[in-house]
Design an enzyme around this catalytic site. Structure first.
Site, PDB file in Angstrom:
ATOM      1  N   GLU A  66       0.836  -1.206   0.000  1.00  0.00           N
ATOM      2  CA  GLU A  66       0.000   0.000   0.000  1.00  0.00           C
ATOM      3  C   GLU A  66       0.870   1.255   0.000  1.00  0.00           C
ATOM      4  O   GLU A  66       2.095   1.182   0.165  1.00  0.00           O
ATOM      5  CB  GLU A  66      -0.883   0.013   1.261  1.00  0.00           C
ATOM      6  CG  GLU A  66      -0.036   0.043   2.549  1.00  0.00           C
ATOM      7  CD  GLU A  66      -0.846   0.075   3.839  1.00  0.00           C
ATOM      8  OE1 GLU A  66      -1.964  -0.486   3.881  1.00  0.00           O
ATOM      9  OE2 GLU A  66      -0.341   0.686   4.810  1.00  0.00           O
ATOM     10  N   HIS A  68       0.304   5.779   1.014  1.00  0.00           N
ATOM     11  CA  HIS A  68      -0.594   6.787   1.570  1.00  0.00           C
ATOM     12  C   HIS A  68       0.210   8.052   1.853  1.00  0.00           C
ATOM     13  O   HIS A  68       1.447   8.039   1.798  1.00  0.00           O
ATOM     14  CB  HIS A  68      -1.256   6.279   2.854  1.00  0.00           C
ATOM     15  CG  HIS A  68      -0.386   5.380   3.690  1.00  0.00           C
ATOM     16  ND1 HIS A  68       0.730   5.833   4.332  1.00  0.00           N
ATOM     17  CD2 HIS A  68      -0.446   4.041   3.934  1.00  0.00           C
ATOM     18  CE1 HIS A  68       1.309   4.825   4.969  1.00  0.00           C
ATOM     19  NE2 HIS A  68       0.631   3.707   4.739  1.00  0.00           N
ATOM     20  N   HIS A  72       5.247   6.451   8.010  1.00  0.00           N
ATOM     21  CA  HIS A  72       5.433   5.472   9.081  1.00  0.00           C
ATOM     22  C   HIS A  72       6.856   5.612   9.610  1.00  0.00           C
ATOM     23  O   HIS A  72       7.800   5.826   8.838  1.00  0.00           O
ATOM     24  CB  HIS A  72       5.326   4.032   8.567  1.00  0.00           C
ATOM     25  CG  HIS A  72       3.957   3.594   8.169  1.00  0.00           C
ATOM     26  ND1 HIS A  72       2.852   3.762   8.947  1.00  0.00           N
ATOM     27  CD2 HIS A  72       3.527   2.933   7.065  1.00  0.00           C
ATOM     28  CE1 HIS A  72       1.801   3.244   8.341  1.00  0.00           C
ATOM     29  NE2 HIS A  72       2.178   2.731   7.185  1.00  0.00           N
ATOM     30  N   HIS A 106       4.929   0.289   0.085  1.00  0.00           N
ATOM     31  CA  HIS A 106       5.649  -0.456   1.131  1.00  0.00           C
ATOM     32  C   HIS A 106       4.921  -1.738   1.493  1.00  0.00           C
ATOM     33  O   HIS A 106       3.699  -1.832   1.384  1.00  0.00           O
ATOM     34  CB  HIS A 106       5.871   0.414   2.376  1.00  0.00           C
ATOM     35  CG  HIS A 106       4.608   0.967   2.979  1.00  0.00           C
ATOM     36  ND1 HIS A 106       3.947   2.051   2.448  1.00  0.00           N
ATOM     37  CD2 HIS A 106       3.886   0.581   4.059  1.00  0.00           C
ATOM     38  CE1 HIS A 106       2.876   2.314   3.190  1.00  0.00           C
ATOM     39  NE2 HIS A 106       2.806   1.419   4.167  1.00  0.00           N
ATOM     40  N   CYS A 120       5.321   0.466  14.929  1.00  0.00           N
ATOM     41  CA  CYS A 120       5.048   1.426  13.854  1.00  0.00           C
ATOM     42  C   CYS A 120       4.345   2.645  14.436  1.00  0.00           C
ATOM     43  O   CYS A 120       3.286   2.526  15.045  1.00  0.00           O
ATOM     44  CB  CYS A 120       4.171   0.775  12.780  1.00  0.00           C
ATOM     45  SG  CYS A 120       3.732   1.906  11.455  1.00  0.00           S
TER      46      CYS A 120
HETATM   47 MN    MN Z   1       1.130   1.675   5.570  1.00  0.00          MN
END
Ligand code: MN
Length: 161
Positions: A66, A68, A72, A106, A120
């Site tokens: 995914e 975004h 992270h 990632h 995370c």
């Molecule tokens: Mn992610």
């Protein structure tokens, strides 16, 4: 102290669990492909503005591929595996730090022989992950090292623990 106050100390427990923390499915959205991965939310106090989660993959498990807008900040806590970071595939081991910039594809994959877990950190207020389209996948697969990373998993669309 009232019942909304956080516990100030929550002990570490057997099996990478923490006192008062539930072990949850990785995602509520089961249409996103992932395998054998669980989630524990360790910190999510509103005033922090961020959350710290612990994700754990069984041997051969993986997170969703995914991207975004939110970032992270990851620390590997146990086990060995690999992660896709944009157009690169890197091996990871305990205590490595991984930065995932905005809009970077990632995915984390545990080695076949070992459980892998990572911390995370994310913004509390964050956008929804985007899954790759067929065109995105074709672009990713055009990079040989990424193609090999992705083809290690013949299962492309199953939910998982
Ligand atoms: Mn992610």
């Amino acid at each position: 102290m009232n019942s909304d106050d956080p516990l100030l100390l929550r002990g570490f427990q057997e099996g990478y669990r923490w006192e008062g923390v539930n072990r949850m499915p990785y995602k509520e959205d089961t249409t996103a492909p992932f395998r054998a991965i669980s989630r524990q939310v360790l910190f999510a106090e509103e005033k922090l503005g961020c959350e710290l989660r612990y994700f754990e993959m069984a041997p051969d498990g993986h997170s969703t591929l995914e991207r975004h807008e939110h970032m992270h900040a990851v620390m590997i806590l146990r086990g060995h595996g690999r992660c896709l970071l944009g157009e690169e595939v890197r091996t990871v081991r305990p205590f490595d730090l991984v930065t995932i910039p905005s809009w970077t594809w990632h995915q984390f994959r545990a080695d076949a022989s070992e459980t892998m877990g990572f911390l995370c950190m994310v913004n509390a207020d964050r956008d929804k992950p985007q899954l790759p389209s067929e065109a995105d996948l074709a672009e990713l697969r055009a990079i040989p090292v990424v193609a090999r990373f992705l083809s290690d998993d013949p299962v492309t669309a199953t939910g998982g623990g």
